[in-house]
Enzyme design. Structure first.
Site, short mmCIF file in Angstrom:
data_model
loop_
_atom_site.label_atom_id
_atom_site.label_comp_id
_atom_site.label_asym_id
_atom_site.label_seq_id
_atom_site.Cartn_x
_atom_site.Cartn_y
_atom_site.Cartn_z
N ILE A 133 0.90 13.38 8.76
CA ILE A 133 1.03 14.60 9.59
C ILE A 133 2.51 14.91 9.81
CG2 ILE A 133 0.48 15.68 11.81
CD1 ILE A 133 -1.68 13.52 12.21
N VAL B 194 5.20 7.99 12.28
CA VAL B 194 4.24 8.43 13.31
C VAL B 194 3.27 9.42 12.67
CG1 VAL B 194 3.94 9.53 15.56
CG2 VAL B 194 6.03 8.24 15.08
N GLY C 33 -3.19 5.49 5.74
CA GLY C 33 -3.70 5.51 4.37
C GLY C 33 -2.57 5.67 3.37
N THR D 212 0.83 -1.21 0.00
CA THR D 212 0.00 0.00 0.00
C THR D 212 0.87 1.27 0.00
OG1 THR D 212 -1.60 -1.25 1.27
CG2 THR D 212 -1.89 1.13 1.23
N ASP E 294 0.53 -0.51 18.63
CA ASP E 294 0.92 0.39 17.54
C ASP E 294 1.18 1.81 18.11
OD1 ASP E 294 0.80 1.14 14.48
OD2 ASP E 294 -0.62 2.50 15.44
N GLY F 60 1.22 9.11 10.19
CA GLY F 60 1.04 9.01 8.72
C GLY F 60 1.51 10.26 8.01
N LYS G 48 4.71 4.25 18.43
CA LYS G 48 4.74 5.63 17.93
C LYS G 48 5.10 6.62 19.05
CE LYS G 48 1.43 4.66 14.24
NZ LYS G 48 0.00 4.55 13.94
#
Ligand code: HSE
Length: 400
Positions: free
Chosen positions: A131, A127, A297, A11, A196, A129, A200
């Site tokens: 951001i 960490v 994502g 992905t 998870d 995604g 992070k």
């Protein structure tokens, strides 16, 4: 021209190729040179893929190719990602990654190898995604003493808790629905048990402190015990329940933890709902700042990886300073940290509650029980008092 190899065509890896292709001109301008994908490493077959000519199975081909400047490691997991990253850095190739597991486990070692070989190990996508949070911590907040980092760092659990809050549904029901929609993994343990978010916050805490925070030492509690009834009490209190990952400087040292907390409507993280993530930072000169966006994502995560590729392209032959020493931080015991607690107990415990916790306002929304909020006390003190409550139903920490 800067040549890149993508390790892992899943992905995020395919997202990296897509971002580089779609925003070729902008990226080239910002990098100061054209960025081109030379190889994609993956063991699977992709017969119909437009980039099938670039797909290779032999990592040696890439590691031995002097034309490759940057590796984009989007394989995930510890091995072979660790060995490949180490070898790439040792041959002077920069590595950009979204692999939080690897960064949390071996970040400072890989940073040291990068420094010794005049290249870079960058991990913006590990960490939050898409951001920007690693770069703000490393570049922007350098004038600050950071007192606390508090994050909603896991989209799956934030989606589940938001649904439970809005729809009054139970954990299992919402988890099933999230799995059907593809928001939660078939094996959801890493998300719902907080593992998870733990990795992070270990990364963010290490950057906050400048030394290594071992994720194994962070107190971690997931959301599996949170119920629809807990949300009824939260609503009565004007609060919601969120899985927070936090690192805070206290007079006893740094306390790091992942756990569900009740947070107030006034708290900046209250309005972070659904799959969104946010990181709230309290520091001594700037005050409060918050970083918000899509924490997972394909394209958001790929965008962060590509921003690291651009940074590497701007720093060929130079290492960007990142203060994350290999020395381990001795975290303070969570039991010594203080906060208020929300508690649910069975009807009939009113006198014991008064004796243990003083006069409290009793909240009644469910038959056969009541809830109350304690004064601030240490976890240790709370546990001691809670042991004397024979019909304790649950307790949830309160974020000030
Ligand atoms: N499983 C993670 C989440 C993906 O739900 O946030 C991003 O790390």
């Amino acid at each position: 021209m800067i040549q890149v190899a993508v390790f892992g065509y899943g992905t995020v890896g395919s997202g990296v190729v897509e971002v580089i292709e779609k925003n070729k001109n902008e990226i080239g301008k910002k990098a100061g040179d054209e960025i081109r994908i030379k190889y994609i490493l993956d063991l699977k077959e992709f017969p119909d893929d437009p980039y099938k000519d670039k797909i290779v199975k032999d990592v040696e081909l890439i590691l031995n190719d002097p034309e490759v400047d940057i590796i984009c490691e989007t394989m995930g997991g510890l091995e072979p990602a660790y060995t490949f990253s180490k070898r790439a850095l040792m041959s002077g190739k920069s590595v950009c990654t979204s692999n939080k597991e690897l960064v949390a486990a071996h970040g400072p070692k890989l940073l040291k190898i990068a420094k010794d070989n005049k290249c870079n190990y960058l991990f913006e996508a590990s960490v939050g995604g898409g951001i920007p949070i690693i770069r703000p911590l490393n570049y922007s907040l350098t004038a600050e003493r950071i007192q606390a980092v508090t994050g909603i760092l896991n989209g799956t659990t934030n989606y589940i808790l938001t649904k439970m809050d809005k729809d009054g549904a139970g954990f299992e029901e919402v988890l099933r629905e999230a799995q059907e929609k593809g928001y939660a993994e078939r094996n959801p343990a890493a998300d719902v048990e907080g593992y998870d978010a733990c990795r992070k916050i270990a990364i963010l805490s290490s950057l906050m402190i400048g030394k290594n925070v071992k994720y194994e030492e962070i107190y971690t509690e997931g959301i599996t015990k949170i119920t629809a009834e807990d949300f009824k009490y939260a609503a009565l209190l004007g609060k919601s329940i969120k899985l927070l990952a936090q690192s805070r400087e206290t007079d006893k040292g740094y306390v790091a933890m992942v756990a569900p907390f009740m947070i107030d409507k006034e708290h900046p993280l209250y309005s972070v709902t659904g799959v969104y993530n946010a990181i709230f930072i309290q520091s001594n000169m700037l005050g409060n700042s918050m970083y918000y966006g899509r924490g997972a994502g394909k394209l958001p995560t790929a965008s962060a990886v590509v921003s690291d590729i651009v940074d590497c392209a701007r720093h060929i032959g130079k290492t960007i300073t990142c203060i994350w020493e290999q020395e381990d931080v001795k975290l303070a015991d969570v039991k010594e940290s203080s906060r208020r607690f929300f508690v649910r107990v069975g009807e009939g415990s009113e006198e014991t509650v008064k004796e243990l916790f003083g006069n409290r306002e009793f909240l009644r929304v469910i038959e056969g029980e009541f809830g109350f909020v304690t004064d601030e006390m240490t976890e240790k003190e709370f546990e001691r008092k809670a042991e004397a409550l024979s019909d304790l139903i649950t307790r949830i920490r309160m974020e000030a």
